[in-house]
Enzyme design. Structure first.
Site, PDB file in Angstrom:
ATOM      1  N   LYS A 262     -32.522 -34.560  -1.332  1.00  0.00           N
ATOM      2  CA  LYS A 262     -32.565 -34.432  -2.787  1.00  0.00           C
ATOM      3  C   LYS A 262     -31.779 -35.617  -3.340  1.00  0.00           C
ATOM      4  CE  LYS A 262     -30.508 -33.032  -6.754  1.00  0.00           C
ATOM      5  NZ  LYS A 262     -30.774 -34.282  -7.379  1.00  0.00           N
TER       6      LYS A 262
ATOM      7  N   GLY B 188     -20.947 -36.411  -3.442  1.00  0.00           N
ATOM      8  CA  GLY B 188     -20.930 -36.355  -4.899  1.00  0.00           C
ATOM      9  C   GLY B 188     -19.569 -35.930  -5.397  1.00  0.00           C
ATOM     10  N   SER B 189     -19.554 -35.300  -6.544  1.00  0.00           N
ATOM     11  CA  SER B 189     -18.287 -34.980  -7.209  1.00  0.00           C
ATOM     12  C   SER B 189     -17.662 -33.696  -6.641  1.00  0.00           C
ATOM     13  CB  SER B 189     -18.550 -34.774  -8.705  1.00  0.00           C
ATOM     14  OG  SER B 189     -19.430 -33.677  -8.866  1.00  0.00           O
TER      15      SER B 189
ATOM     16  N   GLU C 189     -16.579 -31.252  -8.311  1.00  0.00           N
ATOM     17  CA  GLU C 189     -17.056 -30.093  -9.095  1.00  0.00           C
ATOM     18  C   GLU C 189     -18.340 -29.542  -8.465  1.00  0.00           C
ATOM     19  OE1 GLU C 189     -16.414 -33.165 -10.478  1.00  0.00           O
ATOM     20  OE2 GLU C 189     -14.407 -32.600 -11.117  1.00  0.00           O
TER      21      GLU C 189
ATOM     22  N   GLY D  45     -19.382 -30.183  -5.450  1.00  0.00           N
ATOM     23  CA  GLY D  45     -19.063 -29.800  -4.067  1.00  0.00           C
ATOM     24  C   GLY D  45     -18.538 -28.381  -3.982  1.00  0.00           C
TER      25      GLY D  45
ATOM     26  N   GLU E 168     -18.696 -34.972   1.137  1.00  0.00           N
ATOM     27  CA  GLU E 168     -18.066 -36.284   0.931  1.00  0.00           C
ATOM     28  C   GLU E 168     -17.831 -36.412  -0.568  1.00  0.00           C
ATOM     29  OE1 GLU E 168     -17.266 -38.450   3.229  1.00  0.00           O
ATOM     30  OE2 GLU E 168     -18.275 -37.573   4.961  1.00  0.00           O
TER      31      GLU E 168
ATOM     32  N   CYS F 266     -16.647 -44.393  -4.326  1.00  0.00           N
ATOM     33  CA  CYS F 266     -15.744 -43.290  -3.994  1.00  0.00           C
ATOM     34  C   CYS F 266     -14.406 -43.803  -3.478  1.00  0.00           C
ATOM     35  CB  CYS F 266     -16.396 -42.370  -2.970  1.00  0.00           C
ATOM     36  SG  CYS F 266     -16.960 -43.237  -1.505  1.00  0.00           S
TER      37      CYS F 266
ATOM     38  N   GLU G 177     -10.133 -39.170 -10.910  1.00  0.00           N
ATOM     39  CA  GLU G 177     -11.111 -40.203 -10.530  1.00  0.00           C
ATOM     40  C   GLU G 177     -11.890 -40.582 -11.788  1.00  0.00           C
ATOM     41  OE1 GLU G 177     -14.615 -39.126  -8.251  1.00  0.00           O
ATOM     42  OE2 GLU G 177     -14.300 -40.884  -6.997  1.00  0.00           O
TER      43      GLU G 177
HETATM   44  P1  NAD Z   1     -22.602 -35.291  -8.786  1.00  0.00           P
HETATM   45  O1  NAD Z   1     -21.748 -34.318  -8.081  1.00  0.00           O
HETATM   46  O2  NAD Z   1     -22.770 -35.178 -10.241  1.00  0.00           O
HETATM   47  O3  NAD Z   1     -24.075 -35.261  -8.186  1.00  0.00           O
HETATM   48  C1  NAD Z   1     -24.309 -35.494  -6.814  1.00  0.00           C
HETATM   49  C2  NAD Z   1     -25.584 -34.797  -6.413  1.00  0.00           C
HETATM   50  O4  NAD Z   1     -25.384 -33.387  -6.445  1.00  0.00           O
HETATM   51  C3  NAD Z   1     -26.760 -35.085  -7.326  1.00  0.00           C
HETATM   52  O5  NAD Z   1     -27.932 -35.232  -6.535  1.00  0.00           O
HETATM   53  C4  NAD Z   1     -26.827 -33.839  -8.190  1.00  0.00           C
HETATM   54  O6  NAD Z   1     -28.122 -33.593  -8.684  1.00  0.00           O
HETATM   55  C5  NAD Z   1     -26.408 -32.776  -7.188  1.00  0.00           C
HETATM   56  N1  NAD Z   1     -25.838 -31.556  -7.767  1.00  0.00           N
HETATM   57  C6  NAD Z   1     -25.078 -31.452  -8.885  1.00  0.00           C
HETATM   58  N2  NAD Z   1     -24.719 -30.164  -9.076  1.00  0.00           N
HETATM   59  C7  NAD Z   1     -25.245 -29.444  -8.052  1.00  0.00           C
HETATM   60  C8  NAD Z   1     -25.222 -28.064  -7.685  1.00  0.00           C
HETATM   61  N3  NAD Z   1     -24.575 -27.157  -8.430  1.00  0.00           N
HETATM   62  N4  NAD Z   1     -25.846 -27.672  -6.567  1.00  0.00           N
HETATM   63  C9  NAD Z   1     -26.497 -28.577  -5.801  1.00  0.00           C
HETATM   64  N5  NAD Z   1     -26.583 -29.886  -6.104  1.00  0.00           N
HETATM   65  C10 NAD Z   1     -25.946 -30.326  -7.211  1.00  0.00           C
HETATM   66  O7  NAD Z   1     -22.016 -36.717  -8.374  1.00  0.00           O
HETATM   67  P2  NAD Z   1     -22.537 -38.163  -8.791  1.00  0.00           P
HETATM   68  O8  NAD Z   1     -22.157 -38.373 -10.218  1.00  0.00           O
HETATM   69  O9  NAD Z   1     -23.939 -38.366  -8.394  1.00  0.00           O
HETATM   70  O10 NAD Z   1     -21.653 -39.098  -7.839  1.00  0.00           O
HETATM   71  C11 NAD Z   1     -20.359 -39.456  -8.172  1.00  0.00           C
HETATM   72  C12 NAD Z   1     -19.365 -38.720  -7.309  1.00  0.00           C
HETATM   73  O11 NAD Z   1     -19.700 -38.872  -5.942  1.00  0.00           O
HETATM   74  C13 NAD Z   1     -17.973 -39.291  -7.437  1.00  0.00           C
HETATM   75  O12 NAD Z   1     -17.027 -38.244  -7.498  1.00  0.00           O
HETATM   76  C14 NAD Z   1     -17.789 -40.076  -6.164  1.00  0.00           C
HETATM   77  O13 NAD Z   1     -16.481 -40.305  -5.758  1.00  0.00           O
HETATM   78  C15 NAD Z   1     -18.570 -39.272  -5.188  1.00  0.00           C
HETATM   79  N6  NAD Z   1     -18.975 -40.076  -4.015  1.00  0.00           N
HETATM   80  C16 NAD Z   1     -18.334 -39.853  -2.811  1.00  0.00           C
HETATM   81  C17 NAD Z   1     -18.639 -40.630  -1.704  1.00  0.00           C
HETATM   82  C18 NAD Z   1     -17.936 -40.418  -0.375  1.00  0.00           C
HETATM   83  O14 NAD Z   1     -18.371 -40.950   0.632  1.00  0.00           O
HETATM   84  N7  NAD Z   1     -16.862 -39.653  -0.323  1.00  0.00           N
HETATM   85  C19 NAD Z   1     -19.606 -41.617  -1.810  1.00  0.00           C
HETATM   86  C20 NAD Z   1     -20.240 -41.809  -3.038  1.00  0.00           C
HETATM   87  C21 NAD Z   1     -19.913 -41.025  -4.136  1.00  0.00           C
END
Ligand code: NAD
Length: 484
Positions: free
Chosen positions: A180, A233-234, A236, A238, A255, A289, A386
């Protein structure tokens, strides 16, 4: 004319079951440049069924590790063939300079696929001596089996590279996947799936369902045949994912974000540290990140260092990244623009000194000026949260113990950097800092053989290296009775 993107399910392009679509916006022009299928629960169910079928007696389940490795090597060659196209796709979707993914993301992704081609044939079990069974000797051994269908939920900031981290490892382990992609950046994942088909992966091994997190992402977390969710992702999202998937006892790898410290000691090579801190702050508009967004500097060099970092910020050429000489484009989307500006205003309101940049006015495109704060405290929002934008916060320290305490005074623990010419001190600080990865005199080195991941709010689990592939396996133990 806009691009018209669909899901990729069981080797075929498919629109959403209810025909709905979502728009993709160019962050430079703010025009709609593409639309993608807005996935539904039914779309996810079809994709999971295709992936599950490949594991339950399908052609993929019959392949040896060596055969999976050959497919991965072929995929690496195809990604290399299309690397400029893939880099440009990822860059233009988020307004990034295409030079960055060409130099960093694509070489790393190709290296990961080539490394995984080797891991596919190296996921060995063990023979384990035991006390026998009611007086009779036994032979016990373990085998590594694929976890099952993986739901891979992706962010937008380095879409192809992070998708490949997951894909390479889970394919090496023999899993299948429903990807996804982020709603902002589905193109490169779709192109990758088409390349996998060209490489000869059986249809249904790699599926892509585009759409929103609370629809497609949630449906993946709730589907009974998805064995593992691998999320980047974020925090929140996660947290929400772990709540949903945890109830069903799915494996979950997270992650998440970071607020990574860069510790600059008084004996650092000054110019190297300035250059490294600027890279850690401004690469990908700070939407990384591992961004080294907390700069901890020894008080004896703090003023000179802050001035040099402010100069570096002011010299960044911000504009349309498709034009020559432009080093930094806009942040990826409106919400990001508002978030970054909100934090810059908070920094000013909480009493930090603004040395470069500042709150940006919106004209056309979500451009943010590289920003440096000094005279900050570690309890300020700009030092704890962040921001995910080109904003650096400088905090001073007097002793090594203070530097370590400041570095660890964070809810995050993804990465850290130490700048010093004293290698004994460097290793001492590296050992004391609570983070998943520490760079000594280099910001965030990435390599296909190195594990990557965080502690605390930065996440659970590791990707990369052979430990990344092992994370997509279950260890099964088999015991045979050997009566005399
Ligand atoms: P996000 O959490 O908004 O979205 C990430 C993904 O999760 C998207 O595909 C989104 O559609 C999906 N998503 C959102 N809510 C969901 C839910 N309730 N259930 C299932 N899926 C859901 O994050 P973003 O804005 O795309 O990315 C930025 C964040 O990612 C930052 O916090 C960044 O630090 C982190 N990040 C971490 C790493 C790492 O390796 N640690 C790498 C890149 C980005």
């Amino acid at each position: 004319m806009t691009d018209y993107l669909n899901h990729f399910i069981a080797g075929e392009s498919a629109s959403a079951s209810d025909g709905r679509r979502m728009e993709l916006i160019d962050p430079v022009t703010e025009h709609v440049y593409a639309s993608a299928a807005r996935g539904t629960v039914e779309d996810v169910a079809r994709a999971v069924a295709a992936a599950h079928g490949q594991l339950e007696g399908g052609p993929w389940s019959q392949l040896s590790g060596a055969q999976r490795g050959r497919l991965l090597a072929r995929l690496a060659d195809l990604v290399e063939r299309d690397s400029e196209q893939l880099a440009d796709m990822d860059a233009s979707a988020i307004g990034r300079s295409p030079m960055e993914p060409r130099r960093m993301d694509l070489p790393n992704a190709i290296a990961n696929l080539r490394a995984a081609a080797g891991w596919a044939n190296q996921l060995e079990g063990r023979t384990i001596p035991t006390g026998g069974y009611f007086g009779s000797p036994t032979l016990s051994y373990t085998v590594r089996e694929p976890v099952g269908v993986v739901g891979a939920i992706m962010p937008w900031n380095s879409p192809l590279m992070i998708t490949v981290w997951k894909l390479a490892a889970l394919l090496a382990a023999g899993c299948t996947v429903v990807i996804k992609p982020s709603e902002e950046t589905p193109q490169s994942a779709l192109h990758l799936a088409a390349l996998a088909q060209e490489a000869g992966f059986p249809d249904g091994v790699i599926n892509v369902v585009t759409g929103y997190g609370n629809e497609v992402g949630r449906a993946l977390c709730e589907h009974p045949h998805v064995a593992k969710i691998s999320f980047t992702g974020s925090p929140e999202a996660g947290r929400e994912i772990q709540r949903t998937a945890g109830v069903l006892f799915k494996r979950v790898a997270l992650e998440l974000g970071g607020k990574s410290p860069q510790i600059v000691c008084e004996d650092a090579v000054f110019e190297d540290a300035v250059r490294g801190c600027a890279l850690g702050l401004f690469a990908n508009q700070g939407q990384v990140c591992a961004a080294g967004s907390r700069i901890l500097v020894h008080s004896s060099i703090a003023q000179r260092f802050a001035a040099a970092l402010a100069d570096a910020a002011q010299s960044v050429n911000v504009g349309d990244p498709r034009q020559d000489g432009v080093q930094m484009g806009p942040v990826a989307k409106k919400a990001q623009f508002e978030r970054v500006n909100r934090y810059i205003q908070l920094g000013i309101d909480q009493g930090a000194t603004l040395l470069a940049g500042g709150v940006s006015q919106h004209e056309r495109g979500w451009f943010v000026r590289p920003t440096i704060f000094t005279d900050a405290r570690n309890d300020m929002a700009i030092a704890q949260d962040e921001i995910f934008g080109p904003v650096g916060t400088i905090i001073t320290f007097d002793t090594e113990a203070q530097a370590i305490a400041l570095a660890n005074d964070s809810s995050y623990g993804l990465a850290a950097t130490v700048w010093t010419t004293n290698l004994v001190r460097a290793h001492r600080i590296a050992a004391a800092v609570k983070a998943g990865a520490v760079g000594i005199n280099c910001w965030s080195p990435l390599d296909a053989n190195l594990p990557w991941g965080g502690i605390k709010t930065s996440g659970i689990g590791r990707e990369g290296g052979i430990s990344g592939a092992l994370a997509y396996t279950e260890e099964k133990v088999i015991t045979v009775l050997l009566p005399s």
